[in-house]
Design a protein around this motif. Structure first.
Motif: not given
Length: 229
Positions: A90-107
Motif C-alpha cells: 500500500n506504500n507506493k513510495s519507497i526509499i532505499a538508504s544504502l549507507v551501511g551494511g554488507m556490500r552483498i546486502a546493498i546489491i
C-alpha cells in the motif's frame, strides 16, 4: 506514507544521519535489512546496532520492521526482501538508504527493488539515498538511474539534440517545433517522443515548460560526452 529500506551494519550514526536527511513522517515504515551471519562478535555488533536504531526511532511513532537475510544465499535473500515489500504494498513510495551494511546486502536490495518495480508493482516510486560517510554530501537518485529505461534511437536522438542546443527550460511547443524540424519528423511524432521521455522519468513538464530530471540530465550528458570517444 513511505517505506524506507536501510541496510544495517555496525554504524548507528550513518543510518540515523541518513534517515534524518531523508525525513520521516508518522506512519512511515523503516525496514531494517541485516544479516546475522559471520562471527559471534559480528552478530553481536549488528544486533546492538539494530537495537540502538529501534530505541531511537520507536520514540517517534515510526514503525521498524526487521528484514533478516542470510547473507549467504542471494536468491533467498532477494525473495525475503520482495516478500516484505509485497506486505507493505500500500506504500507506493519507497526509499532505499544504502549507507551501511554488507556490500552483498546493498546489491540484494537493489536487485529486489528492480524486480519488484518491473514485475510486481510498476507504479511504485522508488528512490535511492546514498551519502558520504562524513555526511558532507548526499543525493537521492531515482531507481531508474541504475535500471535505465529502454529508449529507441529517436528518443536518444531527441535528448541529444535538446541537450546540445540547450533547449530545456523552454515551452513544449518550442521543443516540438524544433525537434520536428531538426529530426525531419511530424509535429505529432515530436509530441509522442516528448510524452515518452516524460513517461520514462527523463523530462518533467510543468505549466507548459519542459525541464530535465536528474536521470534525464545524466543520460543527456553521457550522450554528448560519448561523441568525443
Amino acid at each position: 506514507m513511505k517505506v524506507v529500506l536501510t541496510t544495517v551494519g555496525f554504524s548507528v550514526d550513518l543510518i540515523i544521519r541518513s534517515l534524518l536527511k531523508i525525513g520521516l513522517d508518522k506512519g512511515d515504515v523503516i525496514g531494517l535489512v541485516y544479516s546475522l551471519s559471520g562471527s559471534d562478535r559480528d552478530r553481536k555488533r549488528v544486533e546492538d546496532t539494530v537495537k540502538a536504531i529501534k530505541n531511537i526511532v520507536n520514540k517517534t511513532g515510526i514503525i521498524c520492521q526487521d528484514i533478516v537475510i542470510t547473507g549467504t544465499d542471494f536468491v533467498r535473500d532477494v525473495n525475503i526482501i520482495i516478500d516484505t515489500l509485497k506486505i507493505l504494498r500500500n506504500n507506493k513510495s519507497i526509499i532505499a538508504s544504502l549507507v551501511g551494511g554488507m556490500r552483498i546486502a546493498i546489491i540484494e536490495v537493489l536487485v529486489s527493488l528492480m524486480l519488484y518495480k518491473r514485475l510486481i508493482c510498476p507504479e511504485a516510486e522508488i528512490k535511492l539515498h546514498i551519502m558520504r560517510e562524513d555526511g558532507i554530501y548526499d543525493i537521492v537518485l531515482p531507481l531508474e538511474a541504475i535500471d535505465l529505461p529502454d529508449l529507441g534511437k529517436r528518443e536518444l536522438e531527441a535528448l541529444k539534440i535538446l541537450g546540445k542546443n540547450k533547449l530545456l527550460n523552454r515551452t513544449r511547443s518550442e521543443l516540438v517545433n524544433f525537434l520536428s524540424k531538426n529530426m525531419s519528423i511530424t509535429v505529432s511524432m515530436a509530441y509522442k517522443i516528448l510524452h515518452r521521455l516524460k513517461k520514462e522519468g527523463l523530462l518533467q513538464i510543468a505549466d507548459g515548460i519542459v525541464k530535465s530530471t536528474l536521470l534525464g540530465t545524466l543520460i543527456i550528458t553521457t550522450l554528448i560526452e560519448g561523441e568525443d570517444v
